[in-house]
Enzyme design. Structure first.
Site, PDB file in Angstrom:
ATOM      1  N   ASP A  46       0.836  -1.197   0.000  1.00  0.00           N
ATOM      2  CA  ASP A  46       0.000   0.000   0.000  1.00  0.00           C
ATOM      3  C   ASP A  46       0.871   1.247   0.000  1.00  0.00           C
ATOM      4  O   ASP A  46       1.747   1.400   0.846  1.00  0.00           O
ATOM      5  CB  ASP A  46      -0.903   0.013   1.239  1.00  0.00           C
ATOM      6  CG  ASP A  46      -1.819   1.220   1.265  1.00  0.00           C
ATOM      7  OD1 ASP A  46      -2.910   1.143   0.667  1.00  0.00           O
ATOM      8  OD2 ASP A  46      -1.427   2.257   1.849  1.00  0.00           O
ATOM      9  N   TYR A  51       2.993   9.885   0.311  1.00  0.00           N
ATOM     10  CA  TYR A  51       4.024   9.222   1.116  1.00  0.00           C
ATOM     11  C   TYR A  51       5.417   9.484   0.551  1.00  0.00           C
ATOM     12  O   TYR A  51       6.431   9.219   1.214  1.00  0.00           O
ATOM     13  CB  TYR A  51       3.799   7.700   1.194  1.00  0.00           C
ATOM     14  CG  TYR A  51       2.447   7.268   1.715  1.00  0.00           C
ATOM     15  CD1 TYR A  51       1.600   8.161   2.364  1.00  0.00           C
ATOM     16  CD2 TYR A  51       2.021   5.957   1.559  1.00  0.00           C
ATOM     17  CE1 TYR A  51       0.358   7.762   2.827  1.00  0.00           C
ATOM     18  CE2 TYR A  51       0.774   5.543   2.028  1.00  0.00           C
ATOM     19  CZ  TYR A  51      -0.049   6.454   2.647  1.00  0.00           C
ATOM     20  OH  TYR A  51      -1.282   6.044   3.094  1.00  0.00           O
ATOM     21  N   LYS A  80      -3.132   5.909  -4.508  1.00  0.00           N
ATOM     22  CA  LYS A  80      -4.285   6.777  -4.227  1.00  0.00           C
ATOM     23  C   LYS A  80      -4.204   8.122  -4.946  1.00  0.00           C
ATOM     24  O   LYS A  80      -3.117   8.582  -5.277  1.00  0.00           O
ATOM     25  CB  LYS A  80      -4.363   7.022  -2.708  1.00  0.00           C
ATOM     26  CG  LYS A  80      -4.286   5.745  -1.870  1.00  0.00           C
ATOM     27  CD  LYS A  80      -4.204   6.019  -0.385  1.00  0.00           C
ATOM     28  CE  LYS A  80      -3.991   4.728   0.391  1.00  0.00           C
ATOM     29  NZ  LYS A  80      -2.576   4.319   0.468  1.00  0.00           N
ATOM     30  N   HIS A 113      -7.939   9.211  -1.774  1.00  0.00           N
ATOM     31  CA  HIS A 113      -7.268   9.159  -0.470  1.00  0.00           C
ATOM     32  C   HIS A 113      -8.084   9.819   0.649  1.00  0.00           C
ATOM     33  O   HIS A 113      -8.111   9.331   1.783  1.00  0.00           O
ATOM     34  CB  HIS A 113      -5.894   9.825  -0.570  1.00  0.00           C
ATOM     35  CG  HIS A 113      -4.923   9.378   0.470  1.00  0.00           C
ATOM     36  ND1 HIS A 113      -3.561   9.404   0.308  1.00  0.00           N
ATOM     37  CD2 HIS A 113      -5.114   8.878   1.718  1.00  0.00           C
ATOM     38  CE1 HIS A 113      -2.963   8.948   1.389  1.00  0.00           C
ATOM     39  NE2 HIS A 113      -3.879   8.629   2.262  1.00  0.00           N
TER      40      HIS A 113
END
Length: 329
Positions: A46, A51, A80, A113
């Site tokens: 994931d 990130y 996402k 997201h």
């Protein structure tokens, strides 16, 4: 191996019930962690543009795929649409950028997201108002975004689509305005934040649920501090009932917390960059919790949200922001 246990989506696709979460890990950490995770048997990874590690993950995946150590169809990759790109015209360019960074032709699951949208400056930094608060785009239209998400499936850029951080009402609205039903809702879910009403609703509508921060999130304290937020974060591994059940099974508290989530029909994406803990988090299929132990863990719910988005001060003013945090009281 986690690859042997799956949740089946409403479109027939299968997702391994345990994946590796990758938020708050540096490039170097994440390359080592993804290598170790794949070695341990993880196939569900994931990630997300926010990130900042899709390129690092892509390098590892390319090495494994090129060496023939894993086949693409054995992997389950999730990314996402970030909160800054929650606009119909930005969705397709965003997934194409993610695919380029991941060095993949498609992802297995593409999620919205957050239900809210944040404005950014041309240089990519967050746009702040005169009070220093995050500037939000209040025109967010889930149905319009979803129509583009559906087109990504038709174009073969993702096999399944879903949402993250969506409330029961937001999922219900989407279900009334879709051709392709959401396959998944990824939410914070652990013994202290069980969100049973939301989980039960999603299950009743054949929308699977993935638990992020299934072990809480020790890293969020550091993230909060960076935004000037001082807040005590509970240590789920130190809950007496969890430790007692772990001792009875000769397992770690983390293994008990993950097993409880899986036993309640939800998938989990614990984050770790430690090779030993990565293996432990996956090694939860050789014991079973008793009905009494499941009930004991289910009774621990305190409605404590670890990831309350207070670090994005200002987003609480968005009409689709439904969480409670120190700025909404």
């Amino acid at each position: 191996m986690a690859g042997n246990k799956f949740l089946t989506f409403n479109n027939g696709e299968k997702m391994p019930v345990i994946g590796i979460g990758t938020w708050q890990a540096s490039d170097e950490e994440i390359e080592t962690a993804i290598d170790a995770a794949l070695e341990a048997g993880y196939r569900h990874i994931d990630t997300a543009p926010v990130y900042g590690n899709e390129q690092a993950i892509g390098r590892v995946l390319k090495r494994w795929l090129d060496a023939g150590k894993v086949k693409r169809e054995e992997l389950f990759i999730v990314t996402k649409v970030p909160p800054v790109s929650n606009r119909p015209h930005e969705v397709e360019p965003t997934i194409r950028k993610s695919l380029a960074d991941l060095q993949l032709d498609y992802v297995d699951l593409y999620l919205i997201h957050t239900p809210f949208t944040i404005n950014i400056n041309e240089d990519g930094s967050f746009k702040l108002d005169k009070d220093g608060l995050m500037e939000v785009d209040v025109t967010t239209n889930h149905a319009a975004i979803w129509a583009v998400m559906e087109s990504l499936v038709e174009k073969g850029l993702t096999k399944s689509i879903g949402v993250s951080n969506f409330s029961k009402d937001q999922v219900a609205r989407l279900l009334k305005n879709c051709k392709i039903r959401p396959a998944n809702n990824q939410i914070e879910h652990h013994v202290y934040l069980q969100q049973r009403d939301l989980v039960d609703f999603c299950k009743s509508e054949n929308v699977t649920v993935t638990a992020y921060s299934p072990l809480g999130s020790k890293g969020i304290a550091k993230f909060n501090a960076g935004a000037g937020i001082v807040r005590d974060i509970p240590d789920l591994m130190d809950i007496p009932e969890v430790k007692e059940i772990a001792a009875a099974h000769k397992k770690t508290p983390a293994q008990v917390l993950i097993r409880w989530i899986i036993d309640t029909g939800v998938s989990a994406i614990p984050k770790s960059t430690n090779p030993a803990r990565l293996k432990q988090n996956l090694d939860v299929f050789d014991f079973e919790l008793t009905a009494e132990e499941v009930a004991k863990l289910s009774s621990l719910d305190k409605n404590i949200r670890v990831c309350d988005f207070a670090f994005f001060h200002g987003v609480e003013r968005h009409p689709e922001f439904t969480f409670k945090n120190q700025y909404t009281n």
